[in-house]
Write an enzyme that holds these catalytic residues in place. Structure first.
Site, short mmCIF file in Angstrom:
data_model
loop_
_atom_site.label_atom_id
_atom_site.label_comp_id
_atom_site.label_asym_id
_atom_site.label_seq_id
_atom_site.Cartn_x
_atom_site.Cartn_y
_atom_site.Cartn_z
N HIS A 21 35.10 40.07 40.43
CA HIS A 21 36.28 41.05 40.82
C HIS A 21 35.78 41.98 42.11
O HIS A 21 36.53 42.17 43.02
CB HIS A 21 36.88 41.86 40.02
N SER A 67 40.53 35.30 40.06
CA SER A 67 40.39 36.56 40.36
C SER A 67 40.08 37.43 41.37
O SER A 67 40.57 38.40 41.98
CB SER A 67 39.94 37.30 39.07
#
Length: 225
Positions: free
Chosen positions: A139, A87
């Protein structure tokens, strides 16, 4: 803490579940347009160079954030957090594309279409709500590194630097595997240097002055790798 530095690389390619892997691969597939944008300075070569950089820098940034939270703010929860997945890199490329090509659309799973200009933060909030276990800091680190690359704060990657960086990564990867004992490379041996034939020099206090003493005994605990 245990010297498993190789996990900075392998954690990016490890996933908790099939669903986790499918979600990341779907998002990455949607960002494939980057390879076709050579006319605005992107393209395949740019993609390969900066993917390597995103993997390393986003991993280091996550570790840095965890370290500050644990040591300075005493949030011991992050000692037990397992941070894995691609991610960071996906969010990094999402951010770069939103800056370089704001008119693009991000298609997720073939039915969800997001304006790329808002996609990084929309996806950050969306994943945090839908998947409570999703790493918000992971993230976010991808977004931060992505903006640093897109705005030119990190730049200059070419074939030379990419190959050099890859070489150092492989070297540290193998060294940390061997040093930590996670994998036994029989052809490598790391020894501490304690040669008794080499003299050690130390200063000893003698009255008001100092006396120089030489000894053939090594200093205890002095290791050189």
């Amino acid at each position: 803490m245990e010297g498993h530095h190789w996990r900075i690389i392998t954690s990016a390619f490890s996933h908790i579940s099939i669903l986790h892997l499918v979600f990341n691969m779907s998002a990455l597939w949607s960002l494939g347009v980057i390879e076709q944008l050579g006319h605005i300075g992107l393209g395949v070569e740019y993609y390969l160079h900066y993917t390597l950089l995103l993997i390393v820098l986003s991993g280091l940034l996550v570790l840095g954030m965890y370290h500050i939270l644990i040591q300075k703010f005493k949030v011991d929860y992050f000692r037990r957090v397992t941070a894995v997945g691609y991610s960071c890199v996906v969010f990094g490329w999402m951010t770069i594309l939103s800056t370089k090509q704001p008119s693009s659309k991000l298609e997720l799973f073939g039915f969800l279409s997001l304006p790329i200009s808002f996609a990084p933060f929309e996806s950050l909030i969306f994943t945090s709500i839908i998947v409570p276990q999703a790493s918000f800091l992971g993230h976010l680190s991808g977004i931060v590194v992505g903006y640093a690359i897109a705005w030119g704060l990190i730049h200059g990657m070419n074939n030379y630097w990419a190959v050099s960086m890859l070489g150092w990564i492989i070297l540290v990867f193998i060294f940390s595997l061997k040093k930590s004992g996670a994998y036994n490379f029989n052809f490598l041996e790391i020894e501490s240097v304690t040669d008794t034939s080499l003299p050690s020099v130390r200063f000893l206090a003698s009255g008001n002055g100092r006396t120089l003493q030489m000894s053939t005994l090594p200093d205890v605990g002095s290791n050189l790798v």
